[in-house]
Write an enzyme that holds these catalytic residues in place. Structure first.
Site, PDB file in Angstrom:
ATOM      1  N   HIS A  54       0.800  -1.238   0.000  1.00  0.00           N
ATOM      2  CA  HIS A  54       0.000   0.000   0.000  1.00  0.00           C
ATOM      3  C   HIS A  54       0.827   1.280   0.000  1.00  0.00           C
ATOM      4  O   HIS A  54       0.397   2.296   0.541  1.00  0.00           O
ATOM      5  CB  HIS A  54      -0.947   0.003   1.202  1.00  0.00           C
ATOM      6  CG  HIS A  54      -2.118  -0.918   1.034  1.00  0.00           C
ATOM      7  ND1 HIS A  54      -2.965  -0.868  -0.036  1.00  0.00           N
ATOM      8  CD2 HIS A  54      -2.583  -1.930   1.808  1.00  0.00           C
ATOM      9  CE1 HIS A  54      -3.910  -1.796   0.080  1.00  0.00           C
ATOM     10  NE2 HIS A  54      -3.690  -2.467   1.187  1.00  0.00           N
ATOM     11  N   GLU A 155      -7.386 -10.983   7.690  1.00  0.00           N
ATOM     12  CA  GLU A 155      -8.065  -9.679   7.593  1.00  0.00           C
ATOM     13  C   GLU A 155      -9.405  -9.760   6.878  1.00  0.00           C
ATOM     14  O   GLU A 155      -9.863  -8.774   6.300  1.00  0.00           O
ATOM     15  CB  GLU A 155      -7.135  -8.628   6.967  1.00  0.00           C
ATOM     16  CG  GLU A 155      -6.413  -9.036   5.707  1.00  0.00           C
ATOM     17  CD  GLU A 155      -5.433  -7.984   5.194  1.00  0.00           C
ATOM     18  OE1 GLU A 155      -5.433  -6.843   5.665  1.00  0.00           O
ATOM     19  OE2 GLU A 155      -4.672  -8.316   4.275  1.00  0.00           O
ATOM     20  N   ASP A 181      -9.022  -3.851   6.926  1.00  0.00           N
ATOM     21  CA  ASP A 181      -9.694  -4.747   5.977  1.00  0.00           C
ATOM     22  C   ASP A 181     -10.673  -5.663   6.700  1.00  0.00           C
ATOM     23  O   ASP A 181     -11.729  -6.005   6.152  1.00  0.00           O
ATOM     24  CB  ASP A 181      -8.661  -5.573   5.197  1.00  0.00           C
ATOM     25  CG  ASP A 181      -8.127  -4.792   4.005  1.00  0.00           C
ATOM     26  OD1 ASP A 181      -8.947  -4.215   3.272  1.00  0.00           O
ATOM     27  OD2 ASP A 181      -6.909  -4.741   3.835  1.00  0.00           O
TER      28      ASP A 181
HETATM   29  C1  3PY Z   1      -5.412  -3.559   7.491  1.00  0.00           C
HETATM   30  O1  3PY Z   1      -5.756  -2.995   8.553  1.00  0.00           O
HETATM   31  O2  3PY Z   1      -6.204  -4.038   6.669  1.00  0.00           O
HETATM   32  C2  3PY Z   1      -3.997  -3.675   7.212  1.00  0.00           C
HETATM   33  O3  3PY Z   1      -3.652  -4.266   6.204  1.00  0.00           O
HETATM   34  C3  3PY Z   1      -3.045  -3.065   8.180  1.00  0.00           C
HETATM   35  O4  3PY Z   1      -1.731  -3.277   7.877  1.00  0.00           O
HETATM   36 MG    MG Z   2      -5.161  -4.875   4.884  1.00  0.00          MG
END
Ligand code: 3PY
Ligand code: MG
Length: 274
Positions: A54, A155, A181
């Site tokens: 990112h 996530e 996420d």
């Molecule tokens: C998220 O919070 O989705 C992340 O990938 C944090 O690194």
């Molecule tokens: Mg993430």
């Protein structure tokens, strides 16, 4: 003959800490800046991670961030953009001593992540050496077998549901919860104590403990890192270089009284550069 920067890794300090139940605390490098990495590396973090998923970081800059990190005494890690053989191979060859792999949603995907990071006959990684080879005490190829930190990201709702199976996959060093996420996947309106989001975080911790692997999470503050350590989390990221810089800059900017009727003395004694 030794020299400045000749610091060989007999083992990986991050993997060692995770295996022995200790916390390994680091920070995200999102500024795409080797100078920022150098400035951060001396603070005492266990690891610094270049976020290739990112941030718009280029490969050459990523390598220079690894160099700066290593010189400052932290372990260089990266988050790859995806669980992809080519990204993983190139990032490891560039000198990362471990990777965070995003969006792992099943044991099959976790096995694929491990395979992407291992040489034959255990995996798909092709041999071409690594930039980091001279800094390894011993043979890099055999060193990787036990020492690369292999961190899978949990996530999504699907991943939380399968956390125990994912984290039982052989070769994984730990998991890392992406709270943002996860919130998207849950369509969570709220996060924090008492929410379903927090319950999912605790479920991942439970699953990790049940199978004896390290749990981790991206945290927003030192206070949260401390709280998560007390709960039993081990692989913890404290924000990012970009966010920390913004936070500190905002706090000082907001402390300026533009009316001219503000503070009459200065606690820093005029020191500008710390
Ligand atoms: C998220 O919070 O989705 C992340 O990938 C944090 O690194
Ligand atoms: Mg993430």
């Amino acid at each position: 003959m030794g020299g400045i920067g000749i610091n060989k890794f007999a083992t990986n300090p991050v993997t060692d800490k995770l295996r022995s139940g200790q916390p390994a605390v680091g920070c995200w490098l999102s500024l795409c800046s080797p100078a920022a990495a150098e400035s951060m590396a001396h603070i005492g973090w266990d690891w610094l991670l270049v976020d290739v998923e990112h941030s718009p970081v280029g490969f050459d800059t990523m390598v220079n961030c690894f160099r700066a990190t290593q010189l400052g005494g932290a372990v260089p890690l990266a988050r790859v953009p995806w669980n992809d053989t080519i990204w993983i191979q190139r990032t490891l060859d560039a000198g990362a001593l471990g990777l965070v792999v995003p969006m792992i949603n099943s044991p099959e995907e976790a096995k694929r992540a491990v395979s992407n990071m291992k040489y034959a006959t255990k995996g798909l990684r092709s041999w071409g050496g690594s930039r980091v080879t001279p800094y390894i005490d011993g043979d890099y190829r055999t060193w990787t077998e036990d020492n690369l930190a292999i961190i899978v990201m949990i996530e999504t709702v699907r991943a939380v549901e399968q956390a125990e199976a994912i984290l039982s996959v052989d070769g994984i060093s730990g998991c890392f919860i992406g709270p943002a996420d996860l919130a998207l996947s849950m369509e969570a309106k709220e996060i924090g104590p008492g929410t379903e989001h927090e319950a999912a975080i605790q479920e991942v911790l439970r699953a990790a403990k049940a199978v004896g692997t390290a749990a981790g999470k991206h945290c927003g503050s030192g206070a949260e890192v401390s709280m998560r350590i007390a709960q039993g989390f081990q692989f913890l990221a404290l924000s990012s270089d970009a966010a920390l810089m913004g936070k500190a800059a905002r706090a000082e900017f907001n402390a300026v009284d533009f009316t001219g009727g503000g503070a009459t003395s200065d606690t820093t004694g005029g020191k500008i550069y710390g």
